[in-house]
Design a protein around this motif. Structure first.
Motif, PDB file in Angstrom:
ATOM      1  N   GLU A 156       0.950  -0.994   0.009  1.00 13.68           N
ATOM      2  CA  GLU A 156      -0.149   0.016  -0.031  1.00 13.68           C
ATOM      3  C   GLU A 156       0.839   1.310   0.058  1.00 13.68           C
ATOM      4  O   GLU A 156       0.556   2.398  -0.640  1.00 13.68           O
ATOM      5  CB  GLU A 156      -0.799  -0.088   1.180  1.00 13.68           C
ATOM      6  N   ARG A 174       0.656   4.508  -2.275  1.00 13.70           N
ATOM      7  CA  ARG A 174       0.334   5.726  -1.876  1.00 13.70           C
ATOM      8  C   ARG A 174       1.320   6.901  -2.521  1.00 13.70           C
ATOM      9  O   ARG A 174       1.112   7.978  -2.719  1.00 13.70           O
ATOM     10  CB  ARG A 174       0.385   5.748  -0.301  1.00 13.70           C
ATOM     11  N   ARG A 197      -7.682   1.810  -3.276  1.00 18.55           N
ATOM     12  CA  ARG A 197      -7.900   3.089  -2.543  1.00 18.55           C
ATOM     13  C   ARG A 197      -6.517   3.947  -2.334  1.00 18.55           C
ATOM     14  O   ARG A 197      -6.370   5.124  -2.227  1.00 18.55           O
ATOM     15  CB  ARG A 197      -8.230   2.693  -0.957  1.00 18.55           C
ATOM     16  N   ALA A 198      -5.471   2.980  -2.027  1.00 15.05           N
ATOM     17  CA  ALA A 198      -4.163   3.715  -1.900  1.00 15.05           C
ATOM     18  C   ALA A 198      -3.805   4.160  -3.356  1.00 15.05           C
ATOM     19  O   ALA A 198      -3.120   5.337  -3.080  1.00 15.05           O
ATOM     20  CB  ALA A 198      -3.058   2.563  -1.495  1.00 15.05           C
ATOM     21  N   GLU A 199      -3.809   3.475  -4.242  1.00 13.85           N
ATOM     22  CA  GLU A 199      -3.404   4.066  -5.621  1.00 13.85           C
ATOM     23  C   GLU A 199      -4.109   5.451  -5.920  1.00 13.85           C
ATOM     24  O   GLU A 199      -3.615   6.520  -6.552  1.00 13.85           O
ATOM     25  CB  GLU A 199      -3.643   3.241  -6.779  1.00 13.85           C
ATOM     26  N   LYS A 224      -5.330   7.598  -3.804  1.00 11.33           N
ATOM     27  CA  LYS A 224      -4.817   8.751  -2.745  1.00 11.33           C
ATOM     28  C   LYS A 224      -3.558   9.416  -3.683  1.00 11.33           C
ATOM     29  O   LYS A 224      -3.302  10.526  -3.727  1.00 11.33           O
ATOM     30  CB  LYS A 224      -4.331   7.963  -1.622  1.00 11.33           C
ATOM     31  N   ALA A 225      -2.639   8.459  -4.255  1.00 10.75           N
ATOM     32  CA  ALA A 225      -1.431   8.972  -4.844  1.00 10.75           C
ATOM     33  C   ALA A 225      -2.154   9.807  -6.238  1.00 10.75           C
ATOM     34  O   ALA A 225      -1.288  10.640  -6.368  1.00 10.75           O
ATOM     35  CB  ALA A 225      -0.622   7.759  -5.280  1.00 10.75           C
ATOM     36  N   ARG A 253      -4.588  11.495  -6.743  1.00 13.12           N
ATOM     37  CA  ARG A 253      -5.388  12.648  -6.398  1.00 13.12           C
ATOM     38  C   ARG A 253      -4.329  13.660  -5.944  1.00 13.12           C
ATOM     39  O   ARG A 253      -4.453  14.907  -6.124  1.00 13.12           O
ATOM     40  CB  ARG A 253      -6.491  12.449  -5.198  1.00 13.12           C
ATOM     41  N   LYS A 254      -3.474  13.200  -5.198  1.00 14.19           N
ATOM     42  CA  LYS A 254      -2.496  14.109  -4.675  1.00 14.19           C
ATOM     43  C   LYS A 254      -1.142  14.279  -5.802  1.00 14.19           C
ATOM     44  O   LYS A 254      -0.316  15.234  -5.427  1.00 14.19           O
ATOM     45  CB  LYS A 254      -1.598  13.500  -3.448  1.00 14.19           C
ATOM     46  N   ARG A 268       1.246  12.201  -6.913  1.00 13.72           N
ATOM     47  CA  ARG A 268       2.575  11.839  -6.440  1.00 13.72           C
ATOM     48  C   ARG A 268       3.235  10.615  -7.396  1.00 13.72           C
ATOM     49  O   ARG A 268       2.379   9.914  -7.979  1.00 13.72           O
ATOM     50  CB  ARG A 268       2.400  11.169  -4.918  1.00 13.72           C
TER      51      ARG A 268
END
Length: 261
Positions: free
Chosen positions: A186, A190, A218-220, A222-223, A225-226, A228
């Motif tokens: 995860e 992230r 879900r972890a992907e 987040k990355a 959206r931010k 990263r």
């Protein structure tokens, strides 16, 4: 009148004989019980040692049957029920390779039982080849692993599936300076250092597959959206330059200049 008296006396004699007969029959069993009790009292330490030995033998049999303290040196050594139940194994990082993470299994150690049940002599050991389940690493992700998973570092492997000599696992490691741990699969997602991928060895229609897929997705997200890692967007100048280089007008002008040279 004398007849009832005789009958009463006869009944008393018969009952007395019956009572004596029953006492004689019970006498051997009482003697056995008393002998055993006396022996146990006189040899209390021996009885305790026998009980301890039987208990230890039972623990050894159970430990052997469930492979409680067996050191696994190959994926094929791990029982199928461990994979089916997604058992977690402790290990030490050996190295990071192109194929995956090489981890040396560290079994549970029990001071008395481990030396008795150990099947492997001290010597060179063969590490397990571990693939991070459900993700595809980028080159930056592999460099991150080499930096954050140092040799001899303790990790936990949650068994997901097995393909040949490869174990697909969720790998957990402790945060530096804390008692908390995190899932490496995860964390890479992230940070945008990996992409989600099909989970090998798990049926796509199973509950396990979709539970893991949602967790990793879900972890992907987040990355993404931010912005990263591989989801990082180029700045305005980079996007404008790329658009100009890819435009037909720019290619035409470049072709004209090349002809005139």
């Amino acid at each position: 009148m004398p007849e009832p008296t005789r009958e009463t006396e006869t009944e008393e004699v018969v009952s007395d004989r019956r009572r004596r007969r029953e006492e004689n029959q019970n006498q051997p069993s009482r003697n056995v019980v008393s002998v055993v009790s006396q022996f146990a009292d006189e040899n209390l330490s021996l009885v305790r040692n026998i009980s301890t030995g039987l208990a230890l033998a039972g623990v050894i049999v159970i430990a052997r049957s469930i492979k409680l303290i067996t050191k696994f040196q190959a994926a094929c050594d791990i029982p199928a029920r461990f994979i089916e139940r997604n058992v977690s194994l402790r290990g030490k990082v050996h190295s990071i390779t192109e194929k995956g993470i090489e981890v040396e299994h560290v079994p549970i150690y029990l001071p008395v039982l481990s030396p008795l049940l150990s099947n492997h002599k001290e010597g060179p050991t063969s590490p397990l080849l571990v693939h991070l389940a459900g993700i595809d690493l980028t080159q930056e992700g592999r460099l991150w692993l080499q930096k954050n998973l140092t040799p001899a570092q303790t990790v936990w492997l949650k068994l997901i599936s097995r393909e040949g000599n490869m174990l697909h696992c969720l790998v957990s490691q402790s945060k530096q300076g804390t008692m908390w741990s995190f899932c490496t699969n995860e964390e890479l997602l992230r940070l945008g250092l990996a992409r989600t991928a099909p989970i090998a060895g798990v049926p796509p229609d199973s509950r396990l597959y979709w539970r893991l897929h949602r967790r990793l997705h879900r972890a992907e997200v987040k990355a993404e959206r931010k912005g990263r890692g591989l989801w990082k967007e180029a700045n305005l100048w980079e996007r404008t330059s790329k658009a100009l280089r890819d435009s037909p007008l720019f290619r035409l002008m470049r072709g004209i200049f090349q002809r005139t040279e």
